[in-house]
Write an enzyme that holds these catalytic residues in place. Structure first.
Site, PDB file in Angstrom:
ATOM      1  CD  GLN A 193      36.150 -28.607   0.665  1.00 26.58           C
ATOM      2  OE1 GLN A 193      36.799 -28.731  -0.381  1.00 26.58           O
ATOM      3  NE2 GLN A 193      35.712 -29.631   1.348  1.00 26.58           N
ATOM      4  CG  PHE A 194      32.978 -23.292   5.199  1.00 23.61           C
ATOM      5  CD1 PHE A 194      32.708 -23.737   6.492  1.00 23.61           C
ATOM      6  CD2 PHE A 194      32.051 -23.548   4.196  1.00 23.61           C
ATOM      7  CE1 PHE A 194      31.533 -24.418   6.768  1.00 23.61           C
ATOM      8  CE2 PHE A 194      30.879 -24.233   4.467  1.00 23.61           C
ATOM      9  CZ  PHE A 194      30.618 -24.666   5.758  1.00 23.61           C
ATOM     10  CB  THR A 195      34.414 -28.152   5.274  1.00 23.59           C
ATOM     11  OG1 THR A 195      34.864 -28.505   3.969  1.00 23.59           O
ATOM     12  CG2 THR A 195      32.933 -27.790   5.241  1.00 23.59           C
TER      13      THR A 195
END
Length: 148
Positions: free
Chosen positions: A78-80
């Site tokens: 999850q890059f967010t």
């Protein structure tokens, strides 16, 4: 490297309406990777996650680890987690690692988990995923390898 850890009664991840990973009991780990992260960051997080005493014992005290309860992990990239919201209304993701680098470290993280003889289910890196879980407690903990 950041990990959001949620204690789960059950969890699954779907892509295009098809379940590609599921666990019955354990942890959901949302993993974010930034530019400076290395395999050492992945190893640090795995060690921390494996030994966190966040499952209840017979006295209903959080005193048991994932290994103690025989739990599994649903690991989701999850890059967010590296969103920068300081300016404006649209988050910037400049602190998230480039996809190739992030995927390598995400895979290294999962490989380190498997070395601990933990069942690891995963999402699909870079895909639009639907993640479902029953968070028990609720228990949600954030660990950042930069805080070691």
């Amino acid at each position: 490297m950041k990990a959001v850890i949620q204690r789960a009664k059950d969890a699954s991840v779907s892509v295009d309406g098809q379940i590609i990973g599921a666990i019955d009991h354990g942890l959901v780990v949302l993993l974010g990777v930034t530019h400076e992260d290395t395999v050492e960051d992945a190893k640090y997080l795995v060690n921390k996650i494996m030994h966190l005493r966040i499952f209840e014992d017979e006295n209903e005290k959080m005193n048991l680890s994932l290994k103690d309860v025989g739990g599994s992990i649903l690991s989701i990239s999850q890059f967010t987690l590296y969103a920068d919201t300081r300016k404006g209304r649209r988050p910037s993701f400049i602190h998230a690692a480039k996809p190739e680098e992030a995927n390598q470290l995400y895979e290294a993280f999962n490989a380190e988990l498997r070395k601990e003889n933990i069942q690891v289910e995963t999402g699909e890196f870079g895909a639009m995923m639907d993640v479902s879980l029953t968070n028990v407690g609720p228990v949600t903990i954030i660990i950042d390898s930069k805080d070691k």
